[in-house]
Scaffold this motif. Structure first.
Motif, mmCIF file in Angstrom:
data_model
loop_
_atom_site.group_PDB
_atom_site.id
_atom_site.type_symbol
_atom_site.label_atom_id
_atom_site.label_comp_id
_atom_site.label_asym_id
_atom_site.label_seq_id
_atom_site.Cartn_x
_atom_site.Cartn_y
_atom_site.Cartn_z
ATOM 1 N N CYS A 174 48.224 47.123 38.109
ATOM 2 C CA CYS A 174 47.345 46.147 38.754
ATOM 3 C C CYS A 174 46.152 45.798 37.873
ATOM 4 C CB CYS A 174 46.860 46.699 40.094
ATOM 5 S SG CYS A 174 45.576 45.722 40.865
ATOM 6 N N PHE A 180 43.767 43.748 39.148
ATOM 7 C CA PHE A 180 42.803 43.227 40.120
ATOM 8 C C PHE A 180 41.536 44.065 40.136
ATOM 9 C CE2 PHE A 180 40.947 42.330 44.226
ATOM 10 C CZ PHE A 180 41.243 40.997 44.440
ATOM 11 N N SER A 203 43.744 40.995 47.071
ATOM 12 C CA SER A 203 44.756 41.993 46.709
ATOM 13 C C SER A 203 45.616 42.411 47.889
ATOM 14 C CB SER A 203 44.071 43.231 46.126
ATOM 15 O OG SER A 203 43.321 43.898 47.133
#
Length: 632
Positions: A443, A445, A477
């Motif tokens: 990820c 994010f 997210s």
């Protein structure tokens, strides 16, 4: 000048729309003038002097100079009693006009990364959200807000991904696309059905920039209009008793509060402080450890449920009364035995007759009967009468004390929510960043919300509604979807979520996170789809371009395949290539973005059969099923 003032005042006084308590309302006159109200124009044209002052004749056509008229009416010599302009309304304004009365629309799309704040430290505190935005006046909007075609359908269950073949109705949704257009696409079918909207919008950090284009923040008025556009359509999706929760930080907290009170005047607006970053974000004078959550709930109704208190945090006290009016004779139906077995409260005796005088603890095999008698042998009473004690049995515990005897204690595992929320679980780093990386290891994010921060916001409103629909049109997210699934896991609920997200990570982060939670929980499902792109494809190409040469190539494609603004003369642009090349790279991007027709960022549903857009037959079928099944 004086004659014109007098004539105009007398003329406008003939229209009751402009009168309040016998006085003219300046802002109403200006509003209708800017909107070219037909009744107002007829009235103005009826007077020769006024017609001469504010109208021009061009080739036989009479043209109204609304800017000149606005300036004249705005002059302090006209309606000098400014009180009448604001008598009936106080709120946020832009250039003298109320934001809530405005018809402008702020369209936006990502330019770089969308960075959600939270879990920051001193090194990354300056990071902020970056978008591109454009404000469209009402006369520029044609098909912009019409429902759009949905494509790329996929279904996700505990068994993984599968191709969607038909809609049943009532599924959770994750939609990729501009959130304003997603809301308008869903409006007709979800109107009045959503129980809770939870959003975590761009926080609009301070910036010296006075416009919002390729800057790191919105100009305040643009940001407020951006929020107003989305909230006004979202409000129509809420059911009668529906609520709204908006997360925000200190940059726009005060202004957002005013906007919410204007737009939701029939609701209560409560501002809650949430400590989400105990380490703090270092500022010049203060280290910020908190953000806010606005709870907008129907006025005068009990909407917020009781707060759950963890077992270790329960405050226990003796179930036996003490002090004045605490003796057995003060309430005879409060003297009975509490039955304890295996150190648990398992039941209650009937009320004892007056002639029975037991000891505090009476053993009977594996059971012990505990009576409200204090250590001095005084017969007192329990705090609940026998006829009502069964309802609170789960709040009681048997505590073994010195001598092996039992005392009965009561402790509430619920309470009223306070206006400052403190809980280690709200830490955005521990329960946001680290949590999402455990689900989606790659990820990228930054700064997701703490799952439990969002969970508790949702639980406060829909904890007791197991069939609730929750909408989040700043999906990020996917924390809101995760929280809904966690609620269902805890109590066996059947709540559904609707998420909208436009950013590139919707497929690699948002969708993957929700998919992983569904698989881990072995329950739940959702459908993924996207708004069918038209000009949006070119916007993304322009945004992602790295060199002027790439932009030239994109422009060549745009000339033949894009829907350009009616203001654009392709030949004229091609004739000014030298001028274009002299612009810096960011302004070249900006120029190409601006020449695209924003009404056709995505494919209108009304044009689903137009071969120009190439919508597949299976997508056409699923669209018809979706808009029929959900509406049902």
């Amino acid at each position: 000048m004086q004659n014109l003032l007098t004539n105009l005042t007398n003329l406008l006084s003939k229209d009751n729309r402009f009168i309040s308590d016998g006085k003219l309302i300046k802002n109403k006159i200006i509003e209708l003038a800017l909107n070219l109200d037909s009744q107002l124009l007829k009235l103005l044209l009826s007077d020769k002097e006024i017609k001469k002052s504010f109208f021009e004749e061009v080739d036989g056509t009479v043209i109204f100079d609304k800017i000149k008229f606005q300036k004249f009416v705005s002059n302090k010599n006209f309606l000098p009693d400014s009180y009448t302009s604001y008598k009936n309304k106080i709120g946020l304004t832009v250039d003298g006009d109320f934001i809530t009365d405005g018809k402008d629309v702020v369209v936006s799309w990502p330019y770089k990364d969308c960075l959600l704040e939270g879990g920051q430290d001193k090194d990354d505190a300056k990071r902020s959200e970056q978008f591109w935005s454009e404000t469209l006046a009402s006369d520029q909007i044609d098909r912009l807000l019409s429902p759009k075609v949905l494509v790329n359908f996929k279904k996700f269950t505990k068994n993984g991904e599968s191709k969607l073949t038909e809609f049943q109705g009532g599924e959770s949704l994750l939609v990729k696309g501009n959130n304003l257009l997603v809301l308008h696409t869903l409006e007709d079918i979800y109107s009045g059905k959503v129980n809770l909207i939870y959003i975590d919008p761009p926080y609009n950090p301070d910036s010296k920039a006075n416009t919002f284009s390729y800057n790191n923040s919105f100009n305040r008025s643009t940001w407020l209009t951006f929020m107003k556009n989305r909230l006004e359509v979202a409000k129509r999706l809420l059911c009668k008793d529906g609520s709204l929760v908006v997360a925000i930080d200190e940059n726009e907290q005060a202004h957002l509060g005013v906007l919410l009170k204007e737009m939701f005047s029939e609701h209560e607006v409560h501002c809650i402080t949430v400590v989400h970053n105990p380490r703090g974000v270092q500022g010049t004078n203060f280290s910020y450890t908190h953000e806010y959550a606005f709870f907008v709930i129907p006025r005068g109704k009990k909407i917020i449920s009781s707060r759950k208190i963890n077992q270790e945090d329960i405050e226990w006290s003796n179930f036996r009364n003490w002090g004045s009016e605490s003796e057995r004779t003060d309430a005879k139906n409060c003297f009975y035995g509490v039955i304890v077995e295996n150190e648990q409260v398992v039941g209650f005796q009937d009320v004892l007759v007056d002639s029975e005088h037991p000891t505090q603890n009476v053993k009977d095999g594996d059971r012990c009967y505990v009576y409200p008698i204090d250590i001095n042998g005084v017969e007192r009473k329990w705090r609940y009468a026998r006829q009502s004690v069964d309802e609170i049995k789960h709040l009681l515990r048997a505590k073994k004390v010195k001598g092996g005897r039992y005392e009965i204690e009561i402790g509430k595992d619920f309470g009223t929510y306070k206006t400052v929320w403190l809980d280690p679980r709200y830490d955005a780093n521990e329960y946001g960043t680290k949590l999402i990386k455990s689900l989606v290891p790659d990820c990228k994010f930054d700064f997701p919300k703490s799952l439990w921060n969002v969970y508790d916001c949702l639980y406060a409103v829909i904890g007791e509604n197991k069939e609730a629909i929750v909408l989040d049109f700043f999906g990020g997210s996917g924390t809101t979807a995760h929280a809904v699934l966690e609620l269902n896991k805890q109590d066996g609920g059947n709540r559904k979520f609707i998420l909208a997200e436009q950013m590139h990570y919707v497929e690699t982060v948002t969708r993957e996170r929700i998919k992983k939670v569904v698989e881990n929980n072995a329950q739940g499902s959702f459908i993924y789809c996207e708004l069918a792109k038209a000009n949006q494809n070119f916007l993304e190409d322009i945004s992602e371009s790295q060199t002027p040469k790439e932009l030239v190539s994109i422009w060549e494609k745009m000339k033949s395949n894009a829907f350009l603004s009616y203001k654009v003369n392709v030949k004229s642009i091609d004739n000014t290539k030298t001028e274009f090349s002299e612009l810096d790279f960011e302004n070249q991007k900006r120029f190409l973005m601006e020449v695209l027709d924003k009404n056709l960022l995505y494919v209108p549903l009304s044009e689903i059969d137009d071969e120009t857009f190439g919508i597949a037959d299976e997508d056409k079928s699923l669209n018809r099923q979706f808009f029929k099944a959900v509406k049902r």
